[in-house]
Motif scaffolding. Structure first.
Motif, PDB file in Angstrom:
ATOM      1  N   ARG A   1      25.651  21.626  -4.749  1.00 43.50           N
ATOM      2  CA  ARG A   1      26.671  21.580  -3.683  1.00 43.50           C
ATOM      3  C   ARG A   1      26.384  22.613  -2.598  1.00 43.50           C
ATOM      4  O   ARG A   1      26.867  22.521  -1.492  1.00 43.50           O
ATOM      5  N   TRP A  25      30.742  17.186   0.159  1.00 40.12           N
ATOM      6  CA  TRP A  25      31.246  17.831  -1.052  1.00 40.12           C
ATOM      7  C   TRP A  25      30.878  16.990  -2.265  1.00 40.12           C
ATOM      8  O   TRP A  25      31.743  16.354  -2.878  1.00 40.12           O
ATOM      9  N   GLU A  40      33.546  14.113  -2.837  1.00 39.18           N
ATOM     10  CA  GLU A  40      35.003  14.186  -2.849  1.00 39.18           C
ATOM     11  C   GLU A  40      35.599  14.450  -1.472  1.00 39.18           C
ATOM     12  O   GLU A  40      36.814  14.382  -1.312  1.00 39.18           O
ATOM     13  N   TRP A  41      34.772  14.767  -0.496  1.00 41.39           N
ATOM     14  CA  TRP A  41      35.309  14.871   0.864  1.00 41.39           C
ATOM     15  C   TRP A  41      35.228  13.511   1.563  1.00 41.39           C
ATOM     16  O   TRP A  41      36.173  13.059   2.191  1.00 41.39           O
ATOM     17  N   ASN A  76      39.378  12.206  -3.659  1.00 44.33           N
ATOM     18  CA  ASN A  76      38.636  13.264  -4.355  1.00 44.33           C
ATOM     19  C   ASN A  76      38.033  12.811  -5.694  1.00 44.33           C
ATOM     20  O   ASN A  76      38.384  13.339  -6.756  1.00 44.33           O
ATOM     21  N   SER A 129      35.833  12.921  -8.768  1.00 40.85           N
ATOM     22  CA  SER A 129      35.228  14.138  -9.311  1.00 40.85           C
ATOM     23  C   SER A 129      34.457  13.904 -10.605  1.00 40.85           C
ATOM     24  O   SER A 129      33.834  14.828 -11.112  1.00 40.85           O
ATOM     25  N   SER A 180      40.597  12.112  -8.766  1.00 40.61           N
ATOM     26  CA  SER A 180      41.280  13.367  -9.089  1.00 40.61           C
ATOM     27  C   SER A 180      42.622  13.560  -8.389  1.00 40.61           C
ATOM     28  O   SER A 180      43.622  13.853  -9.024  1.00 40.61           O
ATOM     29  N   GLU A 181      42.633  13.408  -7.081  1.00 36.11           N
ATOM     30  CA  GLU A 181      43.888  13.680  -6.363  1.00 36.11           C
ATOM     31  C   GLU A 181      44.908  12.550  -6.556  1.00 36.11           C
ATOM     32  O   GLU A 181      46.082  12.723  -6.235  1.00 36.11           O
ATOM     33  N   TRP A 216      38.997  16.225 -13.881  1.00 33.83           N
ATOM     34  CA  TRP A 216      37.675  16.508 -13.291  1.00 33.83           C
ATOM     35  C   TRP A 216      36.604  15.680 -14.021  1.00 33.83           C
ATOM     36  O   TRP A 216      36.235  14.588 -13.608  1.00 33.83           O
ATOM     37  N   ARG A 256      37.613  25.349  -6.920  1.00 28.93           N
ATOM     38  CA  ARG A 256      37.176  23.979  -7.196  1.00 28.93           C
ATOM     39  C   ARG A 256      36.630  23.330  -5.931  1.00 28.93           C
ATOM     40  O   ARG A 256      35.598  22.646  -5.970  1.00 28.93           O
ATOM     41  N   THR A 310      33.227  25.605  -4.225  1.00 23.72           N
ATOM     42  CA  THR A 310      32.650  25.979  -5.523  1.00 23.72           C
ATOM     43  C   THR A 310      31.794  27.249  -5.433  1.00 23.72           C
ATOM     44  O   THR A 310      31.547  27.887  -6.443  1.00 23.72           O
TER      45      THR A 310
END
Lengths: 341, 475
Positions: A45, A90, A107-108, A137, A139, A154-155, A186, B56, B59
């Motif tokens: 990342r 992301w 996730e972005w 998001n 994940s 996730s969200e 996650w 999160r 990171t």
């Protein structure tokens, strides 16, 4: 013949990786997947100010560098329109389908990008939102035995199942802390029976579901004691049903039995990797600095163990975001093979 | 809510924090000025940021290795903290107890020093100095790890006296001698740090403070006229009781929180601009047992503070964060934070990487033709972005300005728009001629009717013109 499984031990094997923005090494890695033969795919990342370090690295378990693909972009516009195909902002998760194609979640961008096993861009899918088949998001990614893709949304606090090309199939979960409910889940793993394990991140627990999404069991509560969890991020299940949890907030790996009972844990056994040795050899004064360094034992310990993977060859991989490396363990069963004694 | 109460609250929040959106100013003004001062002085009453979610999304915030990562983190904290004075006092001490990444090359280590300022910055100055003396980033930055019993390095001893506690002089007199510098350095021999783990292959680890008795000069020392087998802690006890220290701390607080003073090197020969204020702060320093929070309580409640609106040029951090807190962008993690944080650097304040141990020159020296353009472009981009919730809120409030109860009046006058925008940005005041020009410019576009197609845009343009004025550069 007697076969009695009493538990397992984790034998440190070796460490791979080093902190790099390109080439051999990783930068702030967050996910990995096993490929064919001895290949692994690692998602870095990186730092926001170094988007060049966002990438997928292909290397071997023995730390031979194969290549890298995908690329980071600096800033996000609205949705994916401003981000070229195959780019990453992301990245969070990675999974390989039956043919060895590589799926990377962002996730972005709320986008799943698909590449060949060699890294050639194929396609993408993903629509932001909270409706059926829409994602927020993503994940975690995992394929089941039918090559359907489970995505930790996730969200939206749920898990959705898609075909490989993004056609919505089903979902389970909603926000909450009851059975079958999630709080910013996650990681994900699917065992050989098709059961699904979810790292229910902000509920500090692991939940297990049947392939149809029926809740089966849960384990873990908030804390730092044996069997307790602090924001578990990653989960993996081996061929014998042992469950490996990246206990991110506690900087450790914990192992549980198939019934969710605590078995063992490790806080890391990091060693100098092959690439690490190359780097130190090229900066030989650092070998001398290491000789007089104080607190060098910290180098062994996990720092940000964010993802865990197991393979059928008894390898256990722990990806450490804050150390840009992967610690590999050998899973050892105290099993006696043979006739009656 | 009286308009002036809100404007005064805007002043307090700009100084004790980084400003606030209008709704927060109204709420705080309703709670009362003195109650708000107490609230600010007790950051522990409010929750910290949710670190798990931040780590999160970002990171790289677990490791916090590179300078830029730490700058982004601090920027986010300053924008979103519910404990504004905790961050502001950290910024204050960072400007005095400068430690630079250019030498340390480990952003996390400096961030830990900023944490020390957050934790101890509102408490006893003695405890803070003691913490600073044992802070690994500082020990390395000023070479105290190179100062040995038989071969002292004076760097830390000198800067502790000159830049961190007493200052070179006051009222035209020197505060200490060269011998005091040497004796101070001797007292701090043995205050050192662990040998570092090199950055390759996995990244740095933080250093730890170590007291090495074997390397400490335990013999008699005469420091500031007193003789004994002084160790570092004794030296700090001697320093904090000096009138010069009371003066130095008071002037720094005044310079940062009240009004711009001459640059620090001039203090020996330049009296304070408000001696009575400084003397009141000095008295509180002693009365409270060197307690910084107590001094700030006196300061914020004093008329000399309340009367000092716009008597300071905003620092780059204040310029950026103050605007962000009004427009309310980056209230949740998202990409682009790095670019945002870099604006502070572009305006001349590379946080955690000051140009020298003297830190940044402040006041009017923040501004030159280049940094002024950066400031104006940045602020104008933000307040002109009608997508941002804080800007939308301002537009909404302008559209329901004073005529709203009179259904026969649908338009809002140009002067009303300008005045409302000035209030909503934080009680800004323009020179009359500037205000008149602004009103004339706004009225040139015809009637401003809430709900009309161009209303939001024209309010946004008005905000852009305001943040481009000289007045907006003052806090």
């Amino acid at each position: 013949m007697t076969t009695q499984v009493l538990g397992i031990t984790l034998q440190p094997s070796h460490t791979i990786g080093r902190a790099e923005f390109s080439g051999p090494g990783f930068r702030n890695p967050v996910a990995m997947a096993r490929g064919a033969d001895d290949l692994i795919y690692v998602v870095s990342r990186s730092y926001e100010y170094r988007p060049d370090g966002k990438r997928v690295t292909i290397c071997t378990i023995g730390e031979d560098y194969v290549g890298e693909f995908a690329r980071g972009v600096t800033t996000a516009g609205e949705g994916e329109a401003s981000s070229a195909d195959g780019s990453l902002i992301w990245p969070t998760a990675i999974a390989l389908d039956r043919e060895g194609n590589v799926y990377v979640a962002d996730e972005w961008l709320n986008r799943i990008s698909i590449f060949t096993g060699e890294g050639a861009y194929l396609s993408k899918w993903g629509t932001p939102g909270s409706g059926n088949g829409e994602i927020s998001n993503p994940s975690g990614l995992a394929f089941d035995q039918d090559d359907n893709l489970y995505l930790v949304d996730s969200e939206n606090h749920r898990v959705q199942r898609f075909t490989w090309d993004g056609k919505y199939l089903s979902q389970f979960g909603r926000k909450g802390n009851g059975d079958g409910e999630f709080n910013m889940p996650w990681g994900i793993a699917i065992d050989r029976h098709g059961d699904i394990f979810i790292a229910d991140w902000r509920n500090d627990r692991i939940q297990k579901f049947a392939p149809d999404g029926r809740f089966l069991m849960k384990f873990g509560t908030s804390g730092a004691g044996e069997g307790e969890l602090d924001r578990p991020t990653g989960v993996a299940v081996d061929k014998d049903g042992y469950i490996y949890v990246a206990d991110w907030g506690n900087d450790r790996l914990q192992v549980f039995s198939a019934r969710g009972e605590y078995v063992t844990q490790t806080t890391g056994d990091g060693a100098i990797s092959k690439w690490g040795k190359d780097k130190l050899d090229a900066n030989s004064e650092m070998w001398q600095e290491r000789d007089i360094a104080q607190g060098l034992e910290r180098e062994r310990q996990f720092w940000g163990p964010v993802a865990v993977a197991v393979d059928d060859d008894d390898n256990v991989f722990v990806v450490e975001s804050a150390r840009s490396r992967i610690q590999i363990y050998r899973r050892q069963l105290p099993t006696f093979f043979g006739g009656r004694l | 809510m009286a308009r002036n109460d809100v404007a005064l609250m805007a002043h307090l929040m700009r100084r004790a924090g980084f400003g606030a959106a209008y709704g927060e100013l109204e709420r705080r003004a309703a709670a009362g000025y003195e109650a708000t001062v107490e609230d600010l002085l007790h950051p522990e009453r409010h929750p910290t940021l949710e670190t798990d979610i931040l780590e999160r999304r970002f990171t790289d915030w677990k490791e916090m290795n590179a300078l830029e990562v730490n700058q982004a983190y601090w920027t986010y904290r300053m924008i979103n903290t519910q404990r504004p004075l905790e961050e502001k006092i950290a910024l204050f001490w960072h400007g005095i107890f400068c430690t630079g990444n250019s030498k340390c090359e480990h952003g996390r280590q400096i961030q830990l020093q900023i944490d020390l300022f957050r934790e101890k910055g509102l408490g006893s100055f003695r405890d803070l100095l003691l913490g600073l003396s044992a802070d690994p980033a500082m020990v390395f930055y000023l070479d105290n790890c190179m100062s040995h019993r038989d071969a002292i390095n004076e760097n830390w001893g000198r800067e502790l006296l000159e830049l961190f506690s007493m200052g070179v002089g006051m009222d035209g007199e020197a505060n200490y001698s060269e011998d005091d510098v040497k004796e101070c350095a001797r007292a701090f021999t043995g205050w050192t740090i662990t040998n570092a783990i090199p950055r390759y292959p996995y990244g740095r680890y933080e250093a730890g403070f170590v007291y090495n008795q074997a390397d400490h000069d335990d013999a008699d020392k005469t420091f500031l006229g007193e003789t004994g087998r002084w160790n570092g802690e004794d030296v700090i006890d001697l320093i904090v009781k000096q009138p010069a220290t009371a003066r130095f701390v008071s002037r720094h607080l005044y310079n940062f929180f009240v009004a711009d003073e001459p640059q620090v090197p001039a203090w020996q020969n330049t009296p304070p601009r408000d001696l009575a204020a400084i003397q009141a702060l000095e008295a509180e320093y002693y009365r409270s047992g060197y307690d910084i929070g107590a001094m700030l309580r006196l300061l914020f409640n004093a008329d000399f503070f309340k009367d000092a609106r716009f008597a300071k040029v905003k620092s780059p951090a204040e310029a950026v964060i103050g605007t962000m807190r009004v427009v309310r962008d980056f209230t949740t993690p998202k990409p682009g934070l790095h670019n945002l944080a870099m604006n502070i650097r572009y305006m001349g304040q590379d946080l955690m990487n000051p140009p020298t141990v003297e830190g940044w020159h402040t006041g009017g020296e923040w501004i030159d033709s280049g940094t002024l353009v950066e400031r104006i472009n940045f602020a104008a981009d933000q307040v002109g972005n009608l997508e941002l919730p804080g800007v939308r809120d301002i537009v909404e409030r302008v559209s329901t300005a004073s005529d709203a109860n009179d259904s026969s009046v649908s338009a809002v006058s140009a002067s009303e728009v300008v005045d409302r925008c000035l209030d909503l940005l934080g009680g800004y005041e323009l020179a009359e001629i500037t205000r008149e020009q602004l009103v004339e410019h706004v009225s040139r576009g015809g009637e401003l009717t809430p709900g009309a197609a161009d209303f939001s845009q024209r309010v946004g343009q008005t905000l852009q013109l305001i943040v481009s004025t000289q007045e907006y550069q003052f806090a």
